[in-house]
Design a protein around this motif. Sequence first.
Motif, PDB file in Angstrom:
ATOM      1  N   ARG A  15      43.941  39.327  47.918  1.00 12.91           N
ATOM      2  CA  ARG A  15      44.795  40.475  48.240  1.00 12.91           C
ATOM      3  C   ARG A  15      43.996  41.698  48.679  1.00 12.91           C
ATOM      4  O   ARG A  15      44.515  42.811  48.702  1.00 12.91           O
ATOM      5  CB  ARG A  15      45.675  40.824  47.035  1.00 12.91           C
ATOM      6  CG  ARG A  15      44.939  40.979  45.715  1.00 12.91           C
ATOM      7  CD  ARG A  15      45.914  41.241  44.578  1.00 12.91           C
ATOM      8  NE  ARG A  15      45.241  41.358  43.296  1.00 12.91           N
ATOM      9  CZ  ARG A  15      44.999  40.354  42.475  1.00 12.91           C
ATOM     10  NH1 ARG A  15      45.373  39.134  42.808  1.00 12.91           N
ATOM     11  NH2 ARG A  15      44.405  40.546  41.321  1.00 12.91           N
ATOM     12  N   ALA A  16      42.723  41.515  49.007  1.00 10.85           N
ATOM     13  CA  ALA A  16      41.885  42.618  49.452  1.00 10.85           C
ATOM     14  C   ALA A  16      41.369  42.351  50.860  1.00 10.85           C
ATOM     15  O   ALA A  16      41.226  41.197  51.273  1.00 10.85           O
ATOM     16  CB  ALA A  16      40.707  42.806  48.492  1.00 10.85           C
ATOM     17  N   ARG A  66      36.877  36.134  39.446  1.00 14.52           N
ATOM     18  CA  ARG A  66      37.538  37.403  39.732  1.00 14.52           C
ATOM     19  C   ARG A  66      37.443  37.749  41.213  1.00 14.52           C
ATOM     20  O   ARG A  66      38.409  38.224  41.824  1.00 14.52           O
ATOM     21  CB  ARG A  66      36.933  38.518  38.885  1.00 14.52           C
ATOM     22  CG  ARG A  66      37.292  38.445  37.414  1.00 14.52           C
ATOM     23  CD  ARG A  66      36.926  39.741  36.693  1.00 14.52           C
ATOM     24  NE  ARG A  66      35.493  39.985  36.689  1.00 14.52           N
ATOM     25  CZ  ARG A  66      34.670  39.572  35.736  1.00 14.52           C
ATOM     26  NH1 ARG A  66      35.127  38.872  34.701  1.00 14.52           N
ATOM     27  NH2 ARG A  66      33.380  39.858  35.790  1.00 14.52           N
ATOM     28  N   LEU A  67      36.276  37.529  41.808  1.00 11.09           N
ATOM     29  CA  LEU A  67      36.104  37.838  43.224  1.00 11.09           C
ATOM     30  C   LEU A  67      37.010  36.980  44.103  1.00 11.09           C
ATOM     31  O   LEU A  67      37.602  37.475  45.069  1.00 11.09           O
ATOM     32  CB  LEU A  67      34.645  37.640  43.628  1.00 11.09           C
ATOM     33  CG  LEU A  67      33.655  38.679  43.098  1.00 11.09           C
ATOM     34  CD1 LEU A  67      32.232  38.221  43.352  1.00 11.09           C
ATOM     35  CD2 LEU A  67      33.905  40.037  43.732  1.00 11.09           C
ATOM     36  N   VAL A  68      37.110  35.705  43.787  1.00 13.37           N
ATOM     37  CA  VAL A  68      37.961  34.814  44.577  1.00 13.37           C
ATOM     38  C   VAL A  68      39.429  35.209  44.442  1.00 13.37           C
ATOM     39  O   VAL A  68      40.163  35.315  45.439  1.00 13.37           O
ATOM     40  CB  VAL A  68      37.752  33.349  44.154  1.00 13.37           C
ATOM     41  CG1 VAL A  68      38.806  32.454  44.797  1.00 13.37           C
ATOM     42  CG2 VAL A  68      36.358  32.877  44.557  1.00 13.37           C
ATOM     43  N   ARG A  69      39.879  35.446  43.209  1.00 16.67           N
ATOM     44  CA  ARG A  69      41.280  35.810  42.994  1.00 16.67           C
ATOM     45  C   ARG A  69      41.602  37.170  43.619  1.00 16.67           C
ATOM     46  O   ARG A  69      42.626  37.336  44.295  1.00 16.67           O
ATOM     47  CB  ARG A  69      41.582  35.833  41.491  1.00 16.67           C
ATOM     48  CG  ARG A  69      41.671  34.432  40.857  1.00 16.67           C
ATOM     49  CD  ARG A  69      42.909  33.706  41.333  1.00 16.67           C
ATOM     50  NE  ARG A  69      43.005  32.352  40.842  1.00 16.67           N
ATOM     51  CZ  ARG A  69      43.603  32.012  39.708  1.00 16.67           C
ATOM     52  NH1 ARG A  69      44.110  32.935  38.924  1.00 16.67           N
ATOM     53  NH2 ARG A  69      43.683  30.739  39.347  1.00 16.67           N
ATOM     54  N   SER A  86      36.416  43.591  49.562  1.00 14.36           N
ATOM     55  CA  SER A  86      35.848  42.450  48.861  1.00 14.36           C
ATOM     56  C   SER A  86      34.328  42.595  48.726  1.00 14.36           C
ATOM     57  O   SER A  86      33.758  42.306  47.663  1.00 14.36           O
ATOM     58  CB  SER A  86      36.194  41.155  49.600  1.00 14.36           C
ATOM     59  OG  SER A  86      35.706  40.029  48.905  1.00 14.36           O
ATOM     60  N   LEU A  87      33.666  43.065  49.779  1.00 13.93           N
ATOM     61  CA  LEU A  87      32.222  43.271  49.700  1.00 13.93           C
ATOM     62  C   LEU A  87      31.868  44.342  48.676  1.00 13.93           C
ATOM     63  O   LEU A  87      30.866  44.223  47.966  1.00 13.93           O
ATOM     64  CB  LEU A  87      31.667  43.662  51.073  1.00 13.93           C
ATOM     65  CG  LEU A  87      31.641  42.565  52.141  1.00 13.93           C
ATOM     66  CD1 LEU A  87      31.027  43.102  53.435  1.00 13.93           C
ATOM     67  CD2 LEU A  87      30.893  41.328  51.669  1.00 13.93           C
ATOM     68  N   SER A  88      32.694  45.359  48.578  1.00 15.20           N
ATOM     69  CA  SER A  88      32.450  46.402  47.581  1.00 15.20           C
ATOM     70  C   SER A  88      32.574  45.840  46.171  1.00 15.20           C
ATOM     71  O   SER A  88      31.787  46.190  45.271  1.00 15.20           O
ATOM     72  CB  SER A  88      33.437  47.562  47.773  1.00 15.20           C
ATOM     73  OG  SER A  88      33.217  48.209  49.012  1.00 15.20           O
ATOM     74  N   MET A  89      33.568  44.963  45.971  1.00 11.89           N
ATOM     75  CA  MET A  89      33.721  44.334  44.666  1.00 11.89           C
ATOM     76  C   MET A  89      32.515  43.450  44.348  1.00 11.89           C
ATOM     77  O   MET A  89      32.051  43.392  43.206  1.00 11.89           O
ATOM     78  CB  MET A  89      35.019  43.520  44.625  1.00 11.89           C
ATOM     79  CG  MET A  89      36.279  44.374  44.634  1.00 11.89           C
ATOM     80  SD  MET A  89      37.803  43.425  44.345  1.00 11.89           S
ATOM     81  CE  MET A  89      37.900  42.448  45.850  1.00 11.89           C
TER      82      MET A  89
END
Length: 259
Positions: free
Chosen positions: A218-219, A211-214, A224-227
Amino acid sequence: MADLEYTVENGIGTILLNRPQRKNAFTLDMLDQWAEALRSARIDPGVRVVRVTGTGGAFCAGVDLDDFAEITSTLGRQEVLHNRVHRVAAAAMELDKPLIAAVDGVAVGAGMDMALACDIRLASTRARFSEAYVRVGLIPGDGGAHLLPRIVGQARALELLWTGRFVEAEEALDLGIVLSLHSPDDLSAAVDDLCRRLADGPPVAIRAIKRLVRNGERADFMTSLSMVAAEQAVVQSTRDSAEAAAAFHSKRTPTFVGE
């Protein structure tokens, strides 16, 4: 045997395209079964990884034009594309478990697009790829124009999409279309080994990584760090995380249960 078979064994789901007489070109019925298999794999806790492969020395030659021949209206073709073909690609994108393609022989048109929708592609030395749409006066119909530039870069993707030329196995490896090449006799074992390693890993963490890579595509970086922070909190609360730490300290192999 059915034209498409979906089986699950020891945490590995296998989608087998089984029309060797047509190089596994797909029919409308196969599309429905393919999408359903991916949806089933997504919600089945017993499935940790999914592989897609074909029989008879081919991966997939795309659409079986004979099966689609009776659909002649523009509206009918759009309906089939949106509600049948695209549902497979959408289900592949929604699957947050590893999706591995074993490509032996041709992957052409929508068959190449279906392979590109997988996370990783392993191929045999006789694999051949082509975004052949333009050769019959069409545009990429199943995500190729979106997926291919993200793998090979925009300029190379445009060249391949504009010409529809075949990419042989060695070039596919050089371009990053495939992760590794194997002899036709060894491909299945190589895919089995990768799938087994992934299925034996911590499934919550593996799904989070995907999920993080996908989503990272688009982020921006700070989003991305927050995710990552949100996902990490979930992963660290699992039994698998505690098991991994305990196994590390006791110098043993961890056993992950998916919780």
